[in-house]
Design a protein around this motif. Structure first.
Motif, PDB file in Angstrom:
ATOM      1  N   LYS A   1      -5.936   8.170   4.047  1.00 13.69           N
ATOM      2  CA  LYS A   1      -6.952   8.471   3.028  1.00 13.69           C
ATOM      3  C   LYS A   1      -7.472   7.181   2.415  1.00 13.69           C
ATOM      4  CE  LYS A   1      -5.094  12.965   1.528  1.00 13.69           C
ATOM      5  NZ  LYS A   1      -4.476  13.692   0.379  1.00 13.69           N
ATOM      6  N   TRP A   2      -6.583   6.206   2.300  1.00 15.96           N
ATOM      7  CA  TRP A   2      -6.947   4.897   1.756  1.00 15.96           C
ATOM      8  C   TRP A   2      -5.948   3.872   2.270  1.00 15.96           C
ATOM      9  CZ3 TRP A   2      -2.850   3.311  -1.382  1.00 15.96           C
ATOM     10  CH2 TRP A   2      -2.050   4.332  -1.939  1.00 15.96           C
ATOM     11  N   LEU A   3      -6.361   2.624   2.240  1.00 17.51           N
ATOM     12  CA  LEU A   3      -5.513   1.545   2.735  1.00 17.51           C
ATOM     13  C   LEU A   3      -5.038   0.678   1.579  1.00 17.51           C
ATOM     14  CD1 LEU A   3      -7.571   0.528   5.894  1.00 17.51           C
ATOM     15  CD2 LEU A   3      -5.479   1.894   5.809  1.00 17.51           C
ATOM     16  N   LEU A   4      -3.774   0.281   1.632  1.00 17.45           N
ATOM     17  CA  LEU A   4      -3.173  -0.431   0.515  1.00 17.45           C
ATOM     18  C   LEU A   4      -3.886  -1.742   0.212  1.00 17.45           C
ATOM     19  CD1 LEU A   4      -0.910  -0.628  -1.569  1.00 17.45           C
ATOM     20  CD2 LEU A   4       0.492  -1.752   0.168  1.00 17.45           C
ATOM     21  N   GLU A   5      -4.173  -2.530   1.217  1.00 20.83           N
ATOM     22  CA  GLU A   5      -4.850  -3.813   0.984  1.00 20.83           C
ATOM     23  C   GLU A   5      -6.151  -3.607   0.225  1.00 20.83           C
ATOM     24  OE1 GLU A   5      -7.174  -7.276   3.512  1.00 20.83           O
ATOM     25  OE2 GLU A   5      -5.448  -6.316   4.472  1.00 20.83           O
ATOM     26  N   ASP A   6      -6.943  -2.616   0.637  1.00 23.28           N
ATOM     27  CA  ASP A   6      -8.235  -2.350  -0.029  1.00 23.28           C
ATOM     28  C   ASP A   6      -8.036  -1.976  -1.490  1.00 23.28           C
ATOM     29  OD1 ASP A   6      -9.329  -2.762   2.459  1.00 23.28           O
ATOM     30  OD2 ASP A   6      -9.648  -0.629   2.888  1.00 23.28           O
ATOM     31  N   GLU A   7      -7.058  -1.098  -1.754  1.00 23.35           N
ATOM     32  CA  GLU A   7      -6.831  -0.629  -3.128  1.00 23.35           C
ATOM     33  C   GLU A   7      -6.316  -1.744  -4.032  1.00 23.35           C
ATOM     34  OE1 GLU A   7      -7.543   2.449  -4.517  1.00 23.35           O
ATOM     35  OE2 GLU A   7      -8.635   2.659  -2.643  1.00 23.35           O
ATOM     36  N   LEU A   8      -5.456  -2.592  -3.498  1.00 21.73           N
ATOM     37  CA  LEU A   8      -4.935  -3.694  -4.304  1.00 21.73           C
ATOM     38  C   LEU A   8      -6.048  -4.670  -4.680  1.00 21.73           C
ATOM     39  CD1 LEU A   8      -1.525  -4.430  -2.526  1.00 21.73           C
ATOM     40  CD2 LEU A   8      -1.883  -3.293  -4.730  1.00 21.73           C
ATOM     41  N   LYS A   9      -6.978  -4.877  -3.763  1.00 20.11           N
ATOM     42  CA  LYS A   9      -8.093  -5.784  -4.057  1.00 20.11           C
ATOM     43  C   LYS A   9      -9.010  -5.224  -5.141  1.00 20.11           C
ATOM     44  CE  LYS A   9      -8.324  -8.067   0.456  1.00 20.11           C
ATOM     45  NZ  LYS A   9      -9.037  -8.131   1.765  1.00 20.11           N
ATOM     46  N   THR A  10      -9.165  -3.899  -5.165  1.00 24.85           N
ATOM     47  CA  THR A  10     -10.065  -3.293  -6.148  1.00 24.85           C
ATOM     48  C   THR A  10      -9.361  -2.979  -7.464  1.00 24.85           C
ATOM     49  OG1 THR A  10      -9.667  -1.064  -5.260  1.00 24.85           O
ATOM     50  CG2 THR A  10     -11.533  -2.275  -4.364  1.00 24.85           C
ATOM     51  N   LEU A  11      -8.043  -3.208  -7.528  1.00 31.60           N
ATOM     52  CA  LEU A  11      -7.284  -2.854  -8.744  1.00 31.60           C
ATOM     53  C   LEU A  11      -7.796  -3.528 -10.020  1.00 31.60           C
ATOM     54  CD1 LEU A  11      -4.943  -1.030  -9.569  1.00 31.60           C
ATOM     55  CD2 LEU A  11      -3.377  -2.898  -9.067  1.00 31.60           C
ATOM     56  N   PRO A  12      -8.139  -4.790 -10.142  1.00 27.97           N
ATOM     57  CA  PRO A  12      -8.180  -5.810  -9.090  1.00 27.97           C
ATOM     58  C   PRO A  12      -6.961  -6.722  -9.171  1.00 27.97           C
ATOM     59  CG  PRO A  12      -9.440  -6.571 -10.955  1.00 27.97           C
ATOM     60  CD  PRO A  12      -8.800  -5.254 -11.371  1.00 27.97           C
ATOM     61  N   THR A  13      -6.546  -7.259  -8.014  1.00 29.21           N
ATOM     62  CA  THR A  13      -5.518  -8.292  -7.985  1.00 29.21           C
ATOM     63  C   THR A  13      -6.026  -9.423  -7.102  1.00 29.21           C
ATOM     64  OG1 THR A  13      -4.441  -7.409  -5.998  1.00 29.21           O
ATOM     65  CG2 THR A  13      -3.667  -6.572  -8.147  1.00 29.21           C
ATOM     66  N   GLN A  14      -5.331 -10.548  -7.150  1.00 26.55           N
ATOM     67  CA  GLN A  14      -5.638 -11.654  -6.241  1.00 26.55           C
ATOM     68  C   GLN A  14      -4.753 -11.482  -5.009  1.00 26.55           C
ATOM     69  OE1 GLN A  14      -5.944 -15.649  -7.948  1.00 26.55           O
ATOM     70  NE2 GLN A  14      -6.019 -14.743  -9.991  1.00 26.55           N
ATOM     71  N   TYR A  15      -5.166 -10.551  -4.147  1.00 27.28           N
ATOM     72  CA  TYR A  15      -4.390 -10.223  -2.956  1.00 27.28           C
ATOM     73  C   TYR A  15      -4.515 -11.332  -1.913  1.00 27.28           C
ATOM     74  CZ  TYR A  15      -2.966  -7.855   1.347  1.00 27.28           C
ATOM     75  OH  TYR A  15      -2.338  -7.539   2.528  1.00 27.28           O
ATOM     76  N   SER A  16      -3.397 -11.645  -1.274  1.00 25.26           N
ATOM     77  CA  SER A  16      -3.415 -12.551  -0.127  1.00 25.26           C
ATOM     78  C   SER A  16      -2.413 -12.032   0.899  1.00 25.26           C
ATOM     79  CB  SER A  16      -3.060 -13.979  -0.536  1.00 25.26           C
ATOM     80  OG  SER A  16      -1.724 -14.048  -1.019  1.00 25.26           O
ATOM     81  N   ARG A  17      -2.504 -12.546   2.106  1.00 26.61           N
ATOM     82  CA  ARG A  17      -1.608 -12.102   3.169  1.00 26.61           C
ATOM     83  C   ARG A  17      -1.326 -13.252   4.118  1.00 26.61           C
ATOM     84  NH1 ARG A  17      -4.651  -9.536   8.227  1.00 26.61           N
ATOM     85  NH2 ARG A  17      -2.928 -10.736   9.103  1.00 26.61           N
ATOM     86  N   GLY A  18      -0.236 -13.114   4.845  1.00 28.65           N
ATOM     87  CA  GLY A  18       0.092 -14.070   5.888  1.00 28.65           C
ATOM     88  C   GLY A  18      -0.148 -13.429   7.247  1.00 28.65           C
ATOM     89  N   PRO A  19       0.326 -14.042   8.323  1.00 33.94           N
ATOM     90  CA  PRO A  19       0.196 -13.449   9.652  1.00 33.94           C
ATOM     91  C   PRO A  19       0.898 -12.088   9.708  1.00 33.94           C
ATOM     92  CG  PRO A  19       0.872 -15.754   9.810  1.00 33.94           C
ATOM     93  CD  PRO A  19       0.988 -15.370   8.371  1.00 33.94           C
ATOM     94  N   ALA A  20       0.329 -11.168  10.473  1.00 37.50           N
ATOM     95  CA  ALA A  20       0.906  -9.829  10.599  1.00 37.50           C
ATOM     96  C   ALA A  20       2.353  -9.913  11.067  1.00 37.50           C
ATOM     97  CB  ALA A  20       0.085  -8.996  11.578  1.00 37.50           C
TER      98      ALA A  20
END
Length: 234
Positions: A180-199
């Motif tokens: 229904k929704w993806l975690l990365e997208d929701e965290l970015k709109t929360l808003p937070t300063q989301y970042s990620r490393g290699p999968a």
């Protein structure tokens, strides 16, 4: 010895956008690895869930291909079977935050189902952040941050640097297009300063007293950072 509260999902399924109930629970490694780190350092672990339901492990996380081989899978299963704390969880409603020195939220898809909308968990997270004590959240468990928003949509986690299970990893397990929704997208709109490393690689982010990890491989390293923070706070 510190007291650490481990908040687990109480969900056994995750409702996808077509209404299908995808079997889930908590992810084995994300409980087992930190549990070993915490207890190995002499700390006491208490498990809490919504309404005090006994949490269920996502059986997929105990499959050898997901657990890093059959030996690892058997070891994780043995820890889960021996961890009596899992059989006697307290209810989130009954948590007294002042009794604990740190809070840790493991993931699995379960938090997407229940903790993302659980008011008791949302209140606990707001208070835990304000307490200044270490707060660790890994993989899908940052979904619980969505429940920290008030009536105006504001959250104390706004603009914190953090990470969580990324869209690429969700696609890798074949569920990105079904969610229904993806975690990365929701965290970015929360808003937070989301970042990620290699999968699938260990990746952790620390911002003040908030410790977050991207995926199952990050749970052990995240737990070690929490234990280090507890030692420095003594």
């Amino acid at each position: 010895m510190a007291k650490i509260l481990c908040v687990l999902t109480g969900a056994s399924y995750w409702t996808l956008k077509d209404g299908h109930r995808h079997p889930t629970g908590y992810w084995a490694e994300e409980f087992v690895a930190p549990y070993g780190v915490f207890t190995g350092a002499g700390h006491e672990v208490t498990v809490a869930t919504p309404n005090g339901v006994v949490p269920v492990v996502d059986t997929m996380s105990l499959e050898p291909r997901m657990a890093g081989g059959e030996e690892n899978a058997l070891q994780e299963e043995a820890v889960i079977e021996s961890a009596d704390e899992l059989r006697h969880p307290i209810s989130l409603k009954d948590v007294r935050l002042e009794e604990y020195d740190a809070i840790y939220y493991p993931g699995g898809h379960g938090p997407m189902q229940d903790l993302s909308v659980d008011a008791d968990s949302g209140e606990l997270l707001r208070k835990a952040l304000a307490s200044g004590n270490p707060l660790g959240i890994v993989c899908h468990a940052p979904a619980a941050l969505l429940a920290t928003r008030d009536a105006n949509g504001d959250t104390p986690f706004a603009d914190y640097r953090l990470t969580g299970f990324c869209n690429e990893e969700e696609a890798g397990v074949g569920l990105a297009d079904k969610a229904k929704w993806l975690l990365e997208d929701e965290l970015k709109t929360l808003p937070t300063q989301y970042s990620r490393g290699p999968a699938w690689e260990p990746y952790t982010v620390v911002d003040r007293n908030l410790f977050t990890g991207q995926n199952p491989a990050s749970s052990g390293p995240l737990a070690k950072e929490l234990v280090k923070a507890l030692a420095q706070g003594e």
